[in-house]
Every structure is written in structure tokens, then in C-alpha cells.
Motif scaffolding. Sequence first.
Motif, mmCIF file in Angstrom:
data_model
loop_
_atom_site.group_PDB
_atom_site.id
_atom_site.type_symbol
_atom_site.label_atom_id
_atom_site.label_comp_id
_atom_site.label_asym_id
_atom_site.label_seq_id
_atom_site.Cartn_x
_atom_site.Cartn_y
_atom_site.Cartn_z
ATOM 1 N N SER A 242 47.758 -14.374 32.456
ATOM 2 C CA SER A 242 46.594 -15.038 31.859
ATOM 3 C C SER A 242 45.397 -14.098 31.722
ATOM 4 N N SER A 243 45.388 -13.004 32.487
ATOM 5 C CA SER A 243 44.279 -12.031 32.422
ATOM 6 C C SER A 243 44.651 -10.803 31.588
ATOM 7 N N ILE A 244 45.563 -10.974 30.650
ATOM 8 C CA ILE A 244 46.107 -9.833 29.911
ATOM 9 C C ILE A 244 45.032 -9.101 29.112
ATOM 10 N N GLU A 245 44.021 -9.834 28.631
ATOM 11 C CA GLU A 245 42.984 -9.180 27.840
ATOM 12 C C GLU A 245 42.187 -8.181 28.691
ATOM 13 N N VAL A 246 41.888 -8.572 29.930
ATOM 14 C CA VAL A 246 41.171 -7.682 30.847
ATOM 15 C C VAL A 246 42.045 -6.487 31.204
ATOM 16 N N VAL A 247 43.329 -6.760 31.456
ATOM 17 C CA VAL A 247 44.273 -5.685 31.806
ATOM 18 C C VAL A 247 44.350 -4.661 30.689
ATOM 19 N N LYS A 248 44.455 -5.151 29.450
ATOM 20 C CA LYS A 248 44.537 -4.254 28.287
ATOM 21 C C LYS A 248 43.245 -3.465 28.104
ATOM 22 N N ALA A 249 42.116 -4.160 28.289
ATOM 23 C CA ALA A 249 40.819 -3.497 28.090
ATOM 24 C C ALA A 249 40.619 -2.360 29.091
ATOM 25 N N GLU A 250 41.132 -2.532 30.298
ATOM 26 C CA GLU A 250 40.971 -1.522 31.346
ATOM 27 C C GLU A 250 42.126 -0.518 31.376
ATOM 28 N N GLY A 251 43.147 -0.760 30.555
ATOM 29 C CA GLY A 251 44.330 0.105 30.576
ATOM 30 C C GLY A 251 45.026 0.074 31.932
ATOM 31 N N ALA A 252 45.072 -1.145 32.528
ATOM 32 C CA ALA A 252 45.545 -1.273 33.913
ATOM 33 C C ALA A 252 46.971 -1.817 34.010
#
Length: 355
Positions: free
Chosen positions: A216-226
Motif C-alpha cells: 500500500s506504500s508503493i508510491e513512497v517506496v518508489k519515490a525513495e528508490g527503497a
Amino acid sequence: MSDKNHRQTSDRFTREYYLKKLNQNKVGYLAPLFFLIGNIIAINITPLIYSGFIDKATQGKYSTLVEILPVIILLLILHLARYAFFSITDYIWSEVSTKVQGELIIESQEAILKKSKSFFADNFTGGLVNKVGSFAIGFQALLNEYTYHLVPSVVTMALIFIYVGSKNLVLLIPFIMTAVIFGLLVVITKPKRKELNKERQTATTKFQGFLADSTSSIEVVKAEGAEDTEIRNIKRPLAVFTDAKTRAMVFSTLLGRATGYAGQFFTIIALLFAIYMYINQKIGLSMVLVMTSYAGSLVDKIQALSDFKINTQEIYNSTFEMAEIMMMEPDVRDPEEPVKLKIEAGEIEFNKASF
């Protein structure tokens, strides 16, 4: 409150909550019960028909195939009745259970929505979703255990003991021995099964909650390259989950093999006992068939009772966390008689605002 007492309180809450749902839908659950009992009786009458057929056949009472035809028709009718009774029971209960599960989802979600913001800060969103689903599914699972394991087992064992005992009380010896040994096996292994199932359910909830929140937090993960960091983080709860699940499955498999072997052993004992009684002219050949058939059925039902105990505890373990939430008093309560807000005057002031 100790962990044990806390668990017992949670289990009692879940049991009472489910019973309340049953009372609200009692017609939908009690009506099919008669068909279920009919199915059980039909199953246990079948060996008696076979034994009666063998008695008459060995006494030379059948001279043509036409004379056998009524027995064949009766057996076919019994088999048809069994499947019809079972299908009717399954259909009605499935329909009502689906409706109740929907109600449980709504009621569980209502309990969660009443919690304060601090509650949501301390709980994974995915974990909460899993708890709601487990509580709803637990109702259907628990109902299945009672209707398809407990009721058939108790009724079948009662019918077997009554019939065999009415023929000769001595014939009950292998059956009583089987029940006692299996009962001891269940009692001895219960603490270990309970512990392993509890660990597995706790690990399952944590892992599924972590996985759901990561997605559900994929957008944050993608934005941080995490992405790599998330995979590493997922591996930790996954390792705990797989370890707990493996240990529970291994123990369950070993226990299943042990009870299966014991079941075969006692079936052979019952057969040898019946043959001994037959040789000494205490019973007829047909009773040997009945003893063998009922011995296998008794072992199956005792095993079903063992599974019932294991599975119901696992269900309570799966509903424990949602039951805790539903028993929890909200941090913030709305007033019973709220007063409508009235704003007499107001202003907006910017003081030393800058960019």
C-alpha cells in the motif's frame, strides 16, 4: 491479567459473539441439523444391512438374483438419501453463513473505526485488514468444526456403543480401549499443539500485515528508490512465519502419522477380537463384518474429535487479535447527547507569516 487468562477471556468473547449470531439466525441453522442427523443415521445403518444380507446368504435364503434385488435397491436409496441430506445441509448453511460473515466484517470494521488516531499509529493497516477477515472467516470455520466434526463424531460413537453393547457387552472392550488411548494421546499433545498454533498465527498476522503495508506504500517506496530495503525488511517477518509454520506442520504431520498407525492397529485388534468371538461361537459371521466396519468408523470419529480440538483452538488463535480490539474501550468517546456547535464570531489572523 495473565496471558492464559487473557486468552480465555478472548476465546469466551469470540464464542459468545458467534453464539449471538447463531441465535439471530437460529432457523437457518437448526433446520438443516435434522438433515445432518439423517445423513449420519443412514451411514451407520448401511453396515447392518450388509450384515443381514450375509446372514441370509450363508443360511441359503437366497436362491435367485431377483431375491437380492430389494437389498440392492435399499442400499441405493440409503446412499442417495445420504448425499441428498448432506447437500441440503451444506447448501442452507453456506447461504446463511455467507450472510453472517458479511455482518461480522461490518461490525469488526465499525469497532476499528471507533478507535483513536493513536491506535492506527500503532497498528499496520494490512494487519487490521487481516484481523477483520480472520474474525469473519472464523465464524464459518468454527461452525464447520461443530457440524461436520463434533456432531457426526458424537452421534456416530453413541450409535456404535449402543448397538454393539446391545449385542454383547464384551464386544465393547476393543472400542473402549480405542477411545481411552486416543483420548490420552489428545490430552498429552494438546499443550504443544496449542503453543505451535499460537506462534504460527501470530507470525502469520505480522507477516501479512507487513506485506500489505509495503504494497500500500508503493508510491513512497518508489519515490525513495527503497525496493531493495523493503525486500530485506520483508525477509525478517517471512523467516519467522515460515519457521513457525514449518514447526507446526511437522508436529501435525508426525501426530497424524502416529494416530493413523494407532487407528490401523486398533482396527486389526477389533477384527481379531471379533474373529475370536466367532470361533468360540459367541457371535455370527455378520457381526464380524459389523465389528470391523464400526471399528474403522470409530477410529475416524475419534480422529475427527482430535482434529476438532486442534482446529477450534487454531480458530480461536486466529480471532484473538480482532477480539482484543472489539473488547478494547475507545480512547475517545462521542458524547451521548452531543451539542451542536454554534460559532458566534471569528477571524483568521496571519502573524509573521513568510516563505
